[in-house]
Enzyme design. Sequence first.
Site, mmCIF file in Angstrom:
data_model
loop_
_atom_site.group_PDB
_atom_site.id
_atom_site.type_symbol
_atom_site.label_atom_id
_atom_site.label_comp_id
_atom_site.label_asym_id
_atom_site.label_seq_id
_atom_site.Cartn_x
_atom_site.Cartn_y
_atom_site.Cartn_z
ATOM 1 N N GLU A 299 3.306 -7.095 8.640
ATOM 2 C CA GLU A 299 3.360 -5.622 8.695
ATOM 3 C C GLU A 299 4.182 -5.041 7.556
ATOM 4 O O GLU A 299 4.305 -3.830 7.431
ATOM 5 C CB GLU A 299 3.941 -5.176 10.042
ATOM 6 C CG GLU A 299 3.069 -5.556 11.227
ATOM 7 C CD GLU A 299 1.650 -5.014 11.105
ATOM 8 O OE1 GLU A 299 1.495 -3.814 10.876
ATOM 9 O OE2 GLU A 299 0.708 -5.812 11.246
ATOM 10 N N ARG B 110 -4.719 -8.630 -20.007
ATOM 11 C CA ARG B 110 -5.736 -8.298 -21.000
ATOM 12 C C ARG B 110 -5.220 -7.313 -22.048
ATOM 13 O O ARG B 110 -5.820 -7.168 -23.108
ATOM 14 C CB ARG B 110 -7.013 -7.783 -20.339
ATOM 15 C CG ARG B 110 -6.873 -6.468 -19.646
ATOM 16 C CD ARG B 110 -8.164 -6.072 -18.953
ATOM 17 N NE ARG B 110 -9.224 -5.676 -19.877
ATOM 18 C CZ ARG B 110 -9.258 -4.503 -20.518
ATOM 19 N NH1 ARG B 110 -8.294 -3.620 -20.343
ATOM 20 N NH2 ARG B 110 -10.262 -4.213 -21.328
ATOM 21 N N ASP C 78 -11.521 1.198 -23.898
ATOM 22 C CA ASP C 78 -12.140 1.079 -22.594
ATOM 23 C C ASP C 78 -11.770 2.215 -21.650
ATOM 24 O O ASP C 78 -10.904 3.027 -21.940
ATOM 25 C CB ASP C 78 -11.904 -0.303 -21.957
ATOM 26 C CG ASP C 78 -10.441 -0.621 -21.782
ATOM 27 O OD1 ASP C 78 -9.624 0.308 -21.802
ATOM 28 O OD2 ASP C 78 -10.126 -1.813 -21.630
ATOM 29 N N PRO D 89 0.818 -1.223 0.000
ATOM 30 C CA PRO D 89 0.000 0.000 0.000
ATOM 31 C C PRO D 89 0.851 1.271 0.000
ATOM 32 O O PRO D 89 0.331 2.362 -0.202
ATOM 33 C CB PRO D 89 -0.834 -0.118 1.288
ATOM 34 C CG PRO D 89 -0.224 -1.200 2.091
ATOM 35 C CD PRO D 89 0.602 -2.053 1.184
HETATM 36 N N1 ADE Z 1 -0.917 -5.174 0.260
HETATM 37 C C1 ADE Z 1 -1.801 -4.783 1.196
HETATM 38 N N2 ADE Z 1 -2.577 -3.796 0.766
HETATM 39 C C2 ADE Z 1 -2.191 -3.521 -0.519
HETATM 40 C C3 ADE Z 1 -2.612 -2.598 -1.506
HETATM 41 N N3 ADE Z 1 -3.593 -1.715 -1.288
HETATM 42 N N4 ADE Z 1 -1.978 -2.617 -2.683
HETATM 43 C C4 ADE Z 1 -0.963 -3.482 -2.910
HETATM 44 N N5 ADE Z 1 -0.534 -4.383 -2.021
HETATM 45 C C5 ADE Z 1 -1.131 -4.408 -0.834
#
Ligand code: ADE
Length: 227
Positions: free
Chosen positions: A113, A151, A166, A86
């Site tokens: 974590e 794709r 698209d 993330p």
């Molecule tokens: N691992 C945990 N959350 C994630 C996300 N939003 N994007 C990519 N990998 C992740």
Amino acid sequence: MEFDILTLFPRIFAGPLDESILKRAREAGLVQIRVHNLRDFTHDKHRVVDDKPYGGGPGMLMKPEPIFEAVEKMQRPDSCVVLMTPQGPPLTQARAQAFAGKPHLIIICGHYEGVDERVREALVDEEVSIGDYVLTNGALAAAVVVDAVTRLLPGAIGHEQSAVDDSFATGLLEGPQYTRPPEFRGMKVPDVLLSGNHGEVAKWNKEQARQRTRQRRPDLLEGEDKL
Ligand code: ADE
């Protein structure tokens, strides 16, 4: 194109990779997708892949050794090593396009974590997030990347034009679309779509796409000459 995916949960990939376009792309040899269990790159009895963070704090971190061993085994001069996290920049259509031009992606799925920072420092070429939310691990996020990229490979979808048209590929969201019947429960297909006038249809589609983008995702139009 080839993918090597490193994960603690290989079974998560069984469903998504075995359906529809991804399945056909694999069968046609357009893409090879190999999923590896990171525990197979440990050497201790308990196949440990995580450990406590130095300095304390909650949760566990993925240890560097199994990840280094796996990546170094698979890496080639033309590989791109991607970490799902993330903390990465968001996956966009442009990033999916760029990945589709690469011959070999090694995707590391994070868990716990996070991963030991030395993985980022020494192995990772690109980090990617699939959105501003936290998943329990990176496997579903990696499956999203594989889908979005596959794709786009030439021959993966029946009508090549549909990947060109698209949402996002044009920089705009797609507008409304209709199929038969021309009237359903009193709701009619717009006359222009039944007219057979391709020029008018194209104009209408473009205007609808602009309108929908303006209403729903004005951020996509910012600083662009698309209005
Ligand atoms: N691992 C945990 N959350 C994630 C996300 N939003 N994007 C990519 N990998 C992740």
